[in-house]
Design an enzyme around this catalytic site. Structure first.
Site, PDB file in Angstrom:
ATOM      1  N   LEU A  93      32.417  34.409  22.825  1.00 45.21           N
ATOM      2  CA  LEU A  93      31.729  35.771  23.169  1.00 45.21           C
ATOM      3  C   LEU A  93      31.810  36.604  22.350  1.00 45.21           C
ATOM      4  CD1 LEU A  93      31.803  35.435  26.935  1.00 45.21           C
ATOM      5  CD2 LEU A  93      29.997  34.720  25.375  1.00 45.21           C
ATOM      6  N   HIS A  97      41.073  42.590  17.309  1.00 47.44           N
ATOM      7  CA  HIS A  97      42.146  42.611  16.566  1.00 47.44           C
ATOM      8  C   HIS A  97      43.144  41.980  17.327  1.00 47.44           C
ATOM      9  CE1 HIS A  97      40.601  45.470  13.728  1.00 47.44           C
ATOM     10  NE2 HIS A  97      40.236  46.424  14.541  1.00 47.44           N
ATOM     11  N   GLY A  99      42.725  39.392  19.520  1.00 48.38           N
ATOM     12  CA  GLY A  99      42.494  38.141  20.356  1.00 48.38           C
ATOM     13  C   GLY A  99      40.858  37.874  20.291  1.00 48.38           C
ATOM     14  N   ASP A 210      37.910  56.086  28.809  1.00 46.11           N
ATOM     15  CA  ASP A 210      37.178  55.733  27.450  1.00 46.11           C
ATOM     16  C   ASP A 210      35.817  55.249  27.707  1.00 46.11           C
ATOM     17  OD1 ASP A 210      36.617  55.236  24.841  1.00 46.11           O
ATOM     18  OD2 ASP A 210      37.668  53.144  24.822  1.00 46.11           O
TER      19      ASP A 210
END
Length: 525
Positions: A93, A97, A99, A210
């Site tokens: 999907l 960086h 995985g 975030d």
């Protein structure tokens, strides 16, 4: 010298049947040149309406289709799917960086999941192991319809596997990019869901830090799911001043007070990011943007967002109040929920009960069917030892009305039957204006109102009631708060305990089976 070339001339029937009529055409060649290989042009593709324009073409095409089916194996061999426990891995999907994320299917139930596969060595090399631990710890706390669920975590020597809820609608960013901008009605609905999710996270002491459209997913029904808690902060990240001091987040969505690096309230900085997301949804543009990062930060600190006049007055007002660079005067969650524009067509989302888990452990997924409490109450039996384990101390007086340290569970003992207990609890809370849901041997008490529940904006009260059997005539009632106002929760529990509970310790000790169990327990020390 002249040579002949093959130039096809087609007619509809010949083209449809694959036969090509060819005639000879003279072409000129240069003297002393080698003979040229004739160039055969393919016939132009016939129009679709000519494919079956004649019986001959129809028969020919059907014959070829049958021949292809005969050559095709009836059961093609498939490469065995890679498995992780009881999950069969599927297509990728996404990849990052550290995985990748793969679609997976549970072998027993067929349910779809998204499995985040992280490389341990790379995580340690990049020194982000604490970030991964934080994300896992955070997701374990959160069980809300608008937050991506973490179902299971497992690991091998080289990999870490996080089994997550699969959200198949893509990112909110893609949805906005596809449409250019959203209508106010659709944008308001998604913003309401976003605020429900963020408010719930804040109640749990989790600050995302975030928030941006790329970290908000959309499911097939158009509902949002907040994801990516890798930069989230828990209460232990706060200093003695009660503020967070780590600068993180995406530049265009970061709050002004975070840039100042003087400490900030995580809830108010999340609210700012939500305001930027709302602006992007309604306008299709960023309120603060510049290729030069320094200039971008200056614009954010100034907080002078140009709000389009073509937005409704309510939308303009709520955007202006959320995108206030001063966190003290900025609209908080309570103010947002009370705002007239926000309250239109607003139905608060109910968080999942803490015990409403998928019961996933050791790689197994157990699906349970709901049972109606009225027809078949699912009552768990407990003995004296288990009853002692339910209390934080060995004082039996704690059995009659005990509230645990987290103020989320209150228990009392009753000699009413389970059916009578559920009926009386339902009757009492319904009279007080609560709604009731029956599910899996539990009674859920829900406070539904569109006004903010209290000045802190803790949301609507949600309680689950469960009954445990000590013996055939004695039961423990556990009232568990999942969310909402603590004081209202205690008042309701006190009322139920007074009406339904046993108030004398001696009545519990009169039960022979309990007395024998307790004697055996005491003699073991």
């Amino acid at each position: 010298m002249q040579k002949t070339s093959m130039n096809p001339v087609t007619d509809p029937v010949a083209a449809a049947t694959g036969r090509v009529a060819i005639r000879q055409l003279p072409i000129k060649t240069q003297p002393n040149s080698q003979s040229l290989t004739p160039f055969l042009q393919l016939p132009p593709k016939p129009p679709p309406n000519l494919l079956f324009s004649s019986p001959l073409a129809s028969v020919e095409l059907r014959h070829r289709a049958r021949a292809r089916r005969r050559r095709r194996p009836s059961h093609p061999r498939r490469a065995p799917a890679m498995r992780m426990g009881k999950y069969e891995m599927g297509r990728a999907l996404g990849e990052g960086h550290f995985g990748k994320v793969k679609l997976a299917r549970h072998a027993d139930t067929g349910a779809a999941f998204a499995i985040k596969i992280l490389d341990r060595q790379r995580i340690l090399a990049m020194k982000i192991d604490e970030q991964i631990k934080r994300e896992i710890a955070t997701l374990k706390l959160l069980k809300h319809p608008n937050v991506v669920r973490l179902h299971e975590v497992s690991a091998s020597k080289t990999k870490i596997y996080m089994v997550l809820e699969y959200v198949n609608g893509g990112e909110l960013f893609d949805k906005i990019a596809l449409k250019g901008k959203l209508s106010e009605k659709e944008g308001r609905k998604l913003f309401q869901q976003l605020m429900d999710a963020v408010s719930y996270c804040h109640e749990k002491g989790v600050y995302h830090r975030d928030l941006k459209p790329e970290n908000v997913l959309v499911d097939a029904k158009g509902n949002i799911k907040v994801s990516d808690f890798g930069l989230s902060a828990l209460p232990q990240n706060q200093r003695k001043d009660g503020l967070l001091h780590t600068t993180c987040g995406s530049p265009n969505y970061i709050a002004p007070e975070v840039l100042l690096n003087r400490g900030y309230d995580g809830s108010l900085s999340d609210i700012w990011s939500c305001g930027v997301i709302l602006y992007v949804m309604l306008t299709g543009n960023l309120p603060f943007d510049d290729q030069n990062t320094v200039v971008l930060y200056q614009k954010i600190l100034k907080g002078d967002a140009r709000i389009p006049k073509w937005l409704s007055p309510g939308a303009q007002d709520i955007l202006r109040k959320i995108l206030d660079p001063n966190p003290i005067t900025r609209l908080d969650i309570t103010g947002i929920r009370a705002h007239e524009w926000f309250r239109q067509d607003y139905t608060p989302a109910m968080p999942f009960d803490d015990d409403d888990d998928n019961n996933i452990s050791d790689g197994n997924l157990h699906m349970t069917e709901n049972q109606d409490i009225e027809t078949s109450p699912a009552i768990s039996q407990i003995n004296a030892f288990q009853l002692i384990g339910m209390s934080s101390c060995l004082d039996l007086s704690g059995f009659f009305e005990k509230e645990d340290v987290s103020e989320r569970k209150i228990r009392f003992v009753s000699n009413y039957s389970p059916t009578s207990l559920f009926e009386k609890i339902e009757s009492t809370v319904t009279e007080k204006g609560f709604q009731v849901q029956k599910n899996s041997g539990k009674l859920k008490v829900i406070q539904v109102c569109k006004e903010p529940a209290n000045p802190r904006g803790h949301g609507n009260l949600l309680i689950s009631a469960e009954v445990f059997e000590i013996n055939e005539s004695l039961y423990v009632v556990e009232l568990k708060r999942s969310s909402g106002d603590c004081s209202l929760y205690r008042q309701l529990c006190a009322s139920l305990s007074e009406d339904l509970g046993i108030c004398k310790r001696q009545q519990l000790l009169k039960k022979d089976s309990m007395r024998q169990d307790l004697c055996r327990y005491n003699s073991s020390f």
